[in-house]
Write an enzyme that holds these catalytic residues in place. Structure first.
Site, PDB file in Angstrom:
ATOM      1  N   SER A  88      88.877  27.012  71.016  1.00 39.44           N
ATOM      2  CA  SER A  88      89.850  28.051  70.685  1.00 39.44           C
ATOM      3  C   SER A  88      89.378  28.955  69.559  1.00 39.44           C
ATOM      4  O   SER A  88      89.727  30.143  69.520  1.00 39.44           O
ATOM      5  CB  SER A  88      91.184  27.405  70.302  1.00 39.44           C
ATOM      6  OG  SER A  88      91.015  26.494  69.226  1.00 39.44           O
ATOM      7  N   ASP A 253     100.085  28.987  62.743  1.00 39.71           N
ATOM      8  CA  ASP A 253     100.203  27.603  63.216  1.00 39.71           C
ATOM      9  C   ASP A 253      99.556  26.600  62.259  1.00 39.71           C
ATOM     10  O   ASP A 253      99.511  25.408  62.541  1.00 39.71           O
ATOM     11  CB  ASP A 253      99.606  27.449  64.621  1.00 39.71           C
ATOM     12  CG  ASP A 253      98.104  27.737  64.692  1.00 39.71           C
ATOM     13  OD1 ASP A 253      97.505  28.024  63.632  1.00 39.71           O
ATOM     14  OD2 ASP A 253      97.541  27.668  65.787  1.00 39.71           O
ATOM     15  N   HIS A 256      94.644  27.377  63.292  1.00 43.69           N
ATOM     16  CA  HIS A 256      93.643  28.378  63.623  1.00 43.69           C
ATOM     17  C   HIS A 256      93.545  29.421  62.512  1.00 43.69           C
ATOM     18  O   HIS A 256      94.508  29.663  61.796  1.00 43.69           O
ATOM     19  CB  HIS A 256      94.002  29.064  64.946  1.00 43.69           C
ATOM     20  CG  HIS A 256      93.929  28.134  66.116  1.00 43.69           C
ATOM     21  ND1 HIS A 256      95.051  27.541  66.660  1.00 43.69           N
ATOM     22  CD2 HIS A 256      92.876  27.676  66.829  1.00 43.69           C
ATOM     23  CE1 HIS A 256      94.687  26.748  67.662  1.00 43.69           C
ATOM     24  NE2 HIS A 256      93.378  26.815  67.786  1.00 43.69           N
TER      25      HIS A 256
END
Length: 345
Positions: A88, A253, A256
């Site tokens: 990610s 979040d 990240h």
């Protein structure tokens, strides 16, 4: 006293990393880095951490396209091709504009420095572990006429959190690097970030996460360098600034990076990406004043794992060159087709 502790820790990391890399090379299933009690503690603390650490379900913005298109009118040289693989973080999850992703930032920087257009293709997958790399490599190399000049790989965090045995992790990564190098690609790997910097993770999980991620990062470096690639340690989640300024450099979040965080990461990797293509002005030799040197590869790997932004590249086996390249501000990415309202609606 602190120097002695650091030296002992570095030596320990180097020994474990070499064992992991050896197991990867000879097909071992994995080496347990913690005892049963340690694993149980890790899992218990991880359940508590998940209550406060978010997991974004947003689809990362697509940044594929041509950067520095204006340079194409000034030269008849073909554009550079940049491939991105990994998880990610490589995909740019946590931001909303393609220009904020690490792929776009590096493509724009390369275009400005080389004065050539750069075609970016990103096949990274959120949630991916290293065992997804064979699929990603196949996607990038499917068109033999469009093989990337350089590939950037950012992988490892999910290997730790989703319990892929470290020897398997390193083996998948090494094989991916070897396949890309055989195809003619230069390869730069951003190694496993320091998961001990995630702010809602408390002790003792923070210590365990840091230990596991640094050991994996060091082992990744050994495998990558021996397969012909270069590494940049992502350290305290892509750079030491994250630990000091988590509110600014982590996204909503808490896991990240934010847009500023990705910019910090890209700036740390940019010199090595350029050096791999022969575009960086610094010589390929150590500068002792900058704490650089030629070391046994496992020692270079362990030192790099402890300090974000450190480059390791191969010298004459079994030696490696450890570099702290000077960073430069990256230019702002130009608008790409992925960001134009007429394309995205």
């Amino acid at each position: 006293m602190a120097t002695t502790v650091t030296t002992v820790t570095t030596r320990s990391t180097a020994r474990v990393a070499r064992r992991i890399a050896a197991a990867a090379a000879f097909g071992g299933g994995g080496i347990g880095l913690l005892g049963v009690a340690g694993v149980g503690l890790l899992l218990t603390e991880a359940r508590l951490a998940r209550r406060t650490v978010g997991g974004s379900s947003d689809i990362p913005p697509c940044a594929d396209g041509r950067y520095g298109a204006a340079f194409g009118h000034r030269t008849d040289r073909p554009p550079l091709r940049l491939g991105f693989l990994g998880d990610s973080t490589a995909a740019g999850q946590g931001v909303h504009r393609p220009s904020q992703t690490p792929g776009a930032l590096l493509a724009s920087g390369l275009a400005a420095l080389a004065e050539l257009p750069v075609d970016l293709r990103n096949v990274a997958l959120p949630g991916a572990r290293s065992d997804d790399l064979p699929r990603q490599v196949e996607l990038l190399l499917a068109d033999g006429a469009q093989v990337p000049d350089l590939c950037v790989v950012m992988i490892g965090a999910n290997d730790v959190t989703r319990r892929l045995p470290p020897a398997q992790s390193v083996r998948y990564l090494s094989e991916a690097v070897r396949t890309l190098r055989t195809a003619g690609c230069e390869v730069v790997v951003g190694t496993c970030p320091d998961l001990g910097t995630i702010e809602p993770v408390y002790q003792p999980l923070r210590w365990v996460a840091r230990r596991l991620s640094r050991q994996l990062a060091a082992a990744q470096t050994i495998g990558v360098v021996e397969a012909g690639g270069r590494t940049v340690s992502l350290g305290a989640l892509l750079g030491p600034e994250f630990e000091a300024r988590p509110r600014e450099l982590f996204g909503p979040d808490n896991y990240h990076p934010s847009a500023e965080g990705y910019a910090t990461a890209a700036m740390a990797m940019f010199p090595t990406v350029c050096a791999a293509l022969g575009l960086w002005p610094e010589e390929e030799r150590p500068e002792p004043a900058r704490r650089e040197g030629i070391l046994p590869v496992e020692q270079a790997a362990a030192r790099a794992a402890a300090e974000g932004g450190t480059e390791v590249t191969g010298s004459r086996a079994p030696w490696a060159l450890l570099k702290h390249r000077r960073r430069r501000q990256l230019p702002a990415p130009e608008e790409t087709a992925a960001e134009r309202p007429s394309i995205t609606g």
